[in-house]
Design an enzyme around this catalytic site. Sequence first.
Site, short mmCIF file in Angstrom:
data_model
loop_
_atom_site.label_atom_id
_atom_site.label_comp_id
_atom_site.label_asym_id
_atom_site.label_seq_id
_atom_site.Cartn_x
_atom_site.Cartn_y
_atom_site.Cartn_z
N CYS A 140 -33.75 4.01 -0.30
CA CYS A 140 -33.83 5.03 0.75
C CYS A 140 -35.20 5.69 0.80
CB CYS A 140 -32.78 6.12 0.50
SG CYS A 140 -31.08 5.62 0.80
N MET A 141 -35.84 5.82 -0.35
CA MET A 141 -37.09 6.58 -0.43
C MET A 141 -38.33 5.74 -0.13
SD MET A 141 -36.60 9.14 -3.67
CE MET A 141 -36.54 7.84 -4.91
#
Length: 410
Positions: free
Chosen positions: A400-401
Amino acid sequence: MSEITRPIHVKSEIGPLKKVLLHRPGKELENLVPDFLERLLFDDIPYLEDAQAEHDAFADALRENGIEVLYLEKLVAEAIDAADVKEAFVDEWLAETGVQSEAMLKALKDYLLAMDDTYEMVLKTMEGFRKTEIEVEGGKSLSDLYETDYPFIVDPMPNLYFTRDPFATMYNGVTLNHMYSDTRNRETLYGKYIFDHHPEYGNGQVDRFYNREESTRIEGGDELVLSKDVLAVGISQRTDARSIEKLAGRLFEETEFKHVLAFLIGENRKFMHLDTVFTMVDYDKFTIHPEIEGGLKVWDITPNGDGTVNIEETEDKLENILAEALGQEKVQLIRCGGGDPVAAAREQWNDGSNTLTIAPGVVVVYDRNTVTNKILAEAGLKLIKVRGSELVRGRGGPRCMSMPLQREDI
């Protein structure tokens, strides 16, 4: 190995990662307050200093593995300065704040344009504005006066450190996404300015497969490039089935994709995106949350050759669908928490399935998911463990990051 000649080059989930985009968490996290967490799509309040330290360690781990790390906020500032579009950016940002008062809009514009450093100005637009920061005498609208208990003039954007979602990279292009919520849709403005104006990424150098002005929603956490032939997209809380069909048609015209697999994972906060329950970690290995296996529906979208698409529901088991799509004899599904209901639920919530693959069989994981990490290691994977006690409070892991900008072909 083919040479990478375009600014975006992503034809798999597992090809050796060469360049990646991150956003270092900023003061937007200090504008999270308990009464309004749901509005900002958060469940808890991270401690900024530790979140930044964890994020810096994550970035360092990537650099130590030969990956060039770029930052969203820096690219946006470079794009604005290169094209001299500071006022245009501020005007467009203001138009999406929801502020009604003309006097307040002018005060905000004056504040931002008075900032000499474009980089600091970009960070401020991400941070948001508290009501205590700017006082406008008179000229307030009824809505400004009505929401007396709400502490912000302009909402912060605390989800920005999940760079995977506002746009997604594939082949030599991007989907500049239309997000599920107004809170996050504002984030896509930064991508727009990068891909319109940045010296390296703008001015038509990057193909555009989807635009933020589209009427149906799609988010990058639901978009997984399984191979140069196959894209997987989740039908989820955040991504509309109509968006997938629209995207598939464009990809078939402009890229070499032959299949788009649509996974129905349900509209559930805990299964927010496909990559929170399913990621590719090797040529023939996937992490998966066992709860989505029962009754998982998958549709195979293929081109008809005349601009239309064919859609067929697949009737087989997930591992067989994936093996056929990837040309593998079989694939291994590595279950989060080892399939134990308690461990699986705990570690999926803490993003045990949200791995970032930086090369075939080499994955970045949160160290806290001990059960799943042990199983991944036993399956022959090399783990790069990073701390995520504060970062995980936003409900996102290493995938996600991070937004890959370039991967080597496999």
